[in-house]
Motif scaffolding. Structure first.
Motif, short mmCIF file in Angstrom:
data_model
loop_
_atom_site.label_atom_id
_atom_site.label_comp_id
_atom_site.label_asym_id
_atom_site.label_seq_id
_atom_site.Cartn_x
_atom_site.Cartn_y
_atom_site.Cartn_z
N ASN A 379 35.40 -55.49 -73.51
CA ASN A 379 35.01 -54.87 -74.77
C ASN A 379 33.76 -54.01 -74.66
OD1 ASN A 379 37.10 -56.20 -76.20
ND2 ASN A 379 35.88 -58.07 -76.29
N SER A 380 32.89 -54.37 -73.73
CA SER A 380 31.65 -53.61 -73.56
C SER A 380 31.04 -53.95 -72.22
CB SER A 380 30.67 -53.91 -74.70
OG SER A 380 29.52 -53.11 -74.59
N GLY A 381 30.01 -53.22 -71.84
CA GLY A 381 29.33 -53.47 -70.58
C GLY A 381 28.35 -52.36 -70.26
N ASN A 382 27.63 -52.53 -69.18
CA ASN A 382 26.66 -51.55 -68.70
C ASN A 382 26.70 -51.48 -67.19
OD1 ASN A 382 25.45 -52.40 -71.48
ND2 ASN A 382 24.26 -50.60 -70.92
N LEU A 383 26.44 -50.31 -66.65
CA LEU A 383 26.25 -50.13 -65.22
C LEU A 383 24.78 -49.81 -64.96
CD1 LEU A 383 29.36 -48.01 -64.13
CD2 LEU A 383 29.10 -50.50 -64.14
N TYR A 384 24.28 -50.24 -63.80
CA TYR A 384 22.88 -50.04 -63.47
C TYR A 384 22.73 -49.54 -62.05
CZ TYR A 384 22.03 -52.95 -67.58
OH TYR A 384 22.02 -53.45 -68.85
N ALA A 385 21.85 -48.57 -61.88
CA ALA A 385 21.30 -48.24 -60.57
C ALA A 385 19.95 -48.94 -60.50
CB ALA A 385 21.13 -46.74 -60.40
N THR A 444 33.03 -49.05 -52.69
CA THR A 444 33.25 -47.62 -52.84
C THR A 444 32.75 -47.18 -54.21
OG1 THR A 444 35.21 -47.73 -51.42
CG2 THR A 444 34.93 -45.76 -52.76
N VAL A 445 31.92 -46.15 -54.23
CA VAL A 445 31.36 -45.61 -55.47
C VAL A 445 31.84 -44.18 -55.62
CG1 VAL A 445 29.27 -45.12 -56.77
CG2 VAL A 445 29.34 -47.11 -55.25
N HIS A 446 32.60 -43.91 -56.69
CA HIS A 446 33.09 -42.57 -56.97
C HIS A 446 32.14 -41.82 -57.88
CE1 HIS A 446 36.97 -44.18 -55.47
NE2 HIS A 446 37.24 -42.91 -55.21
N HIS A 447 32.30 -40.52 -57.91
CA HIS A 447 31.53 -39.66 -58.81
C HIS A 447 31.86 -40.01 -60.26
CE1 HIS A 447 30.32 -35.83 -60.80
NE2 HIS A 447 29.35 -35.90 -59.90
N HIS A 448 30.89 -39.82 -61.15
CA HIS A 448 31.10 -40.21 -62.55
C HIS A 448 32.18 -39.38 -63.24
CE1 HIS A 448 28.95 -36.62 -63.97
NE2 HIS A 448 28.07 -36.85 -63.01
N GLN A 455 28.61 -43.96 -69.32
CA GLN A 455 27.90 -42.69 -69.38
C GLN A 455 27.81 -42.06 -67.98
OE1 GLN A 455 26.87 -41.04 -71.96
NE2 GLN A 455 27.07 -42.56 -73.60
N PRO A 456 27.79 -40.73 -67.90
CA PRO A 456 27.72 -40.07 -66.58
C PRO A 456 26.34 -40.22 -65.96
CG PRO A 456 27.64 -38.44 -68.33
CD PRO A 456 27.91 -39.76 -69.01
N GLY A 457 26.31 -40.10 -64.65
CA GLY A 457 25.05 -40.18 -63.91
C GLY A 457 25.30 -40.77 -62.53
N SER A 458 24.37 -40.53 -61.62
CA SER A 458 24.50 -41.00 -60.24
C SER A 458 24.02 -42.44 -60.12
CB SER A 458 23.70 -40.10 -59.30
OG SER A 458 24.18 -38.77 -59.32
N LEU A 459 24.85 -43.28 -59.56
CA LEU A 459 24.46 -44.65 -59.27
C LEU A 459 23.64 -44.74 -57.99
CD1 LEU A 459 27.82 -46.42 -60.16
CD2 LEU A 459 25.64 -46.82 -61.30
N GLN A 463 24.10 -38.75 -54.42
CA GLN A 463 25.47 -39.26 -54.30
C GLN A 463 26.47 -38.15 -54.00
OE1 GLN A 463 26.67 -41.73 -57.59
NE2 GLN A 463 28.84 -41.60 -57.08
N GLY A 464 26.37 -37.03 -54.67
CA GLY A 464 27.31 -35.95 -54.44
C GLY A 464 28.65 -36.19 -55.13
#
Length: 537
Positions: A379-385, A444-448, A455-459, A463-464
């Protein structure tokens, strides 16, 4: 005393001040606090008494990083006088009841996050001036919502963030301890680097992998710092609000209550205890500043554990301790129904031990437990660098592909199009934003661009557009559902263990007769497979 009787005539100023304080629910507490701090003869609080109320007591300060400014301890000594000078107007006999309530409302009243952040930065500016350090922050007026101009250097921003950390530290421990405790300053360079990247034009060209922020001479505009804090760490101003509220609340608490609560204190000097963990105190504090929810308070328990609520109880899984792999992971987190924080430490670059390899840490916060599904859920969540630069990525609202966790199917059933086995966050199946294989060997980390859930952004810095495949070093999972969720998981694990033991037991009485044994049935079938066995009725 601040409380006025029904026979006394209350002025319009006092009625207005009390109404604003009552809207926060703190009026009874302020009345008790004023009664304890004020002089019965003058019916006002002496200036020195209120300054001592906001003092921070500790034995010594230690830091995870080698740099601590010489003026830092002096800054902490001047914090109380700065707060009083800014927000509490002293009259001839001291601080009256009306000015006391007004001062509290200026600090902790109902206001926007931008106004609270402006009050915090004004406290920092005044305090640095008191210790003889010139401040480059400029405020156009005395109002809380005034425009802030000027700039800060990276090392000054580090001191500001440390001051906020100490406010949180003092607010958390002062409820449970009257004595002085050791103060550990965490490593929060990832927050400073986050501000540098966001606030400077050349931030994208900064080598964040090998950067000494204390030697950087870049100027961070105050307006951009303000915007960065509201977007990245919106709870930063709450450190100041909670500090003022808790300090005044402690003065309203009786000594017997303070002694009873202080018995539950554990070693709050927790920086050393979490050095070996991925979720260090600095990273946990940074995460707690980002979400607007009660989860932030659960994360803070990692920084400030108490007896009976130690941080180790919240650690559900660690690959270096429990073993790598999806099965080991599942056996430790199964049955936990609550928010979870997963951290992945990885190394990208050339081979192991190479000088070109770069280590980084990313994380994912889920609002529910993991489920064995061959599709995305949540239902929800967050990603963090988290390292080396801190960034938070909240839900975008476009899709709901928050979590994917799929194990091998139990039955040997043919699947024409098998789904990938592993854990993922964001994106779509086959193009996940983050994907960890079943052995916890590669991430494996893909582009946003492939992800519309977060939300978009580099982890990862630099990153490229191409996918980044890295070697997993360690994985941690922390349960943030509180004591109730942990107790439910323990009951679930005990129940599953009991079922497993029951299935392993063999009733030898059923195999006492050779005629009834499965071995005899198999031998009879093999000796004469065409024989028809008549069923006994």
């Amino acid at each position: 005393m601040g409380a006025s009787s029904s026979t006394e005539q209350v002025s319009a100023e006092q009625r207005e001040a009390e109404t604003l304080a009552a809207s926060t629910g703190a009026l009874p507490m302020l009345q008790k606090s004023f009664s304890r701090l004020s002089n019965p003869e003058t019916k006002a609080i002496p200036l020195t008494s209120l300054q001592e109320c906001f003092c921070i007591a500790f034995n010594n300060a230690k830091c995870e990083t080698p740099y601590v400014p010489d003026y830092f301890l002096q800054l902490l000594d001047q914090l109380g006088p700065s707060i009083v000078d800014l927000f509490f107007v002293a009259e001839k006999g001291g601080i009256s009841w009306v000015e006391f309530v007004r001062g509290y409302t200026k600090c902790c009243g109902r206001m926007s996050a931008s106004m609270s952040l402006g009050a915090l930065m004004s406290v920092f500016s005044v305090t640095t001036v008191k210790v003889g350090m010139p401040s480059k922050l400029q405020f156009e007026s005395d109002d809380a919502d005034c425009k802030i101009s000027g700039s800060l250097r990276p090392n000054e921003l580090l001191v500001l963030l440390w001051m906020c950390w100490i406010m949180t530290w003092s607010s958390r421990i002062s409820k449970f301890s009257n004595g002085k405790l050791n103060l550990d300053l965490p490593d929060i360079n990832n927050l400073v680097l986050s501000a540098i990247v966001s606030c400077t034009e050349g931030g994208s060209d900064l080598n964040v992998w090998d950067c000494d922020i204390t030697r950087l001479e870049v100027q961070l505009p105050a307006g951009k710092i303000h915007t960065w804090a509201l977007n990245t760490v919106p709870n930063l101003a709450d450190c100041f609000v909670q500090f003022v509220h808790v300090k005044l609340q402690n003065t309203a608490t009786s000594e017997s209550e303070m002694e009873a609560s202080s018995s539950s204190v554990s070693d709050v000097s927790s920086a050393k205890s979490c050095d070996a963990r991925l979720l260090t105190c600095g990273r946990a504090w940074a995460i707690s500043l980002s979400p607007r929810s009660t989860i932030g308070q659960e994360i803070l328990r990692v920084c400030f554990p108490r007896d009976g609520e130690g941080s180790e109880e919240s650690l559900l899984y660690r690959s270096s301790l429990h073993g790598k792999g999806l099965n080991r992971f599942w056996s430790n987190i199964e049955g936990y129904h609550g928010p979870m924080l997963m951290l992945i430490s990885a190394s990208s670059g050339n081979s192991e031990g190479s000088t070109n390899s770069r280590r980084w840490i990313i994380g994912a916060l889920t609002q529910q437990g993991f489920e064995n599904k061959d599709m995305f859920y949540g239902n929800s969540g967050n990603l963090y660098a988290l390292s080396p630069v801190f960034h938070s990525f909240s839900p975008s609202g476009k899709e709901k592909n928050f979590v994917y966790s799929h194990l091998h199917p139990t039955g040997r059933v043919y699947e024409p199009h098998p789904k990938p086995v592993g854990i993922a966050f964001g994106g779509t199946i086959g193009n996940e934003r983050i994907f960890i294989d079943e052995d916890f060997a590669r991430v494996t980390v893909h582009h946003h661009a492939v992800d519309k859930t977060y939300q978009p952004g580099s982890l990862i810095p630099d990153q490229g557009f191409l996918p980044v495949e890295a070697r997993v070093l360690d994985v941690e999972v922390w349960g943030l559902g509180g004591r109730t969720a942990k107790e439910v998981q323990i009951s679930y694990q005990k129940r599953e263990q009991l079922f497993t033991e029951q299935r392993r037991k063999v009733d030898l009485k059923t195999f006492a007769s050779w005629d009834d044994s499965p071995e005899k049935m198999m031998m009879d079938t093999m000796s004469d497979p065409n024989r028809v066995n008549r069923e006994d009725r």
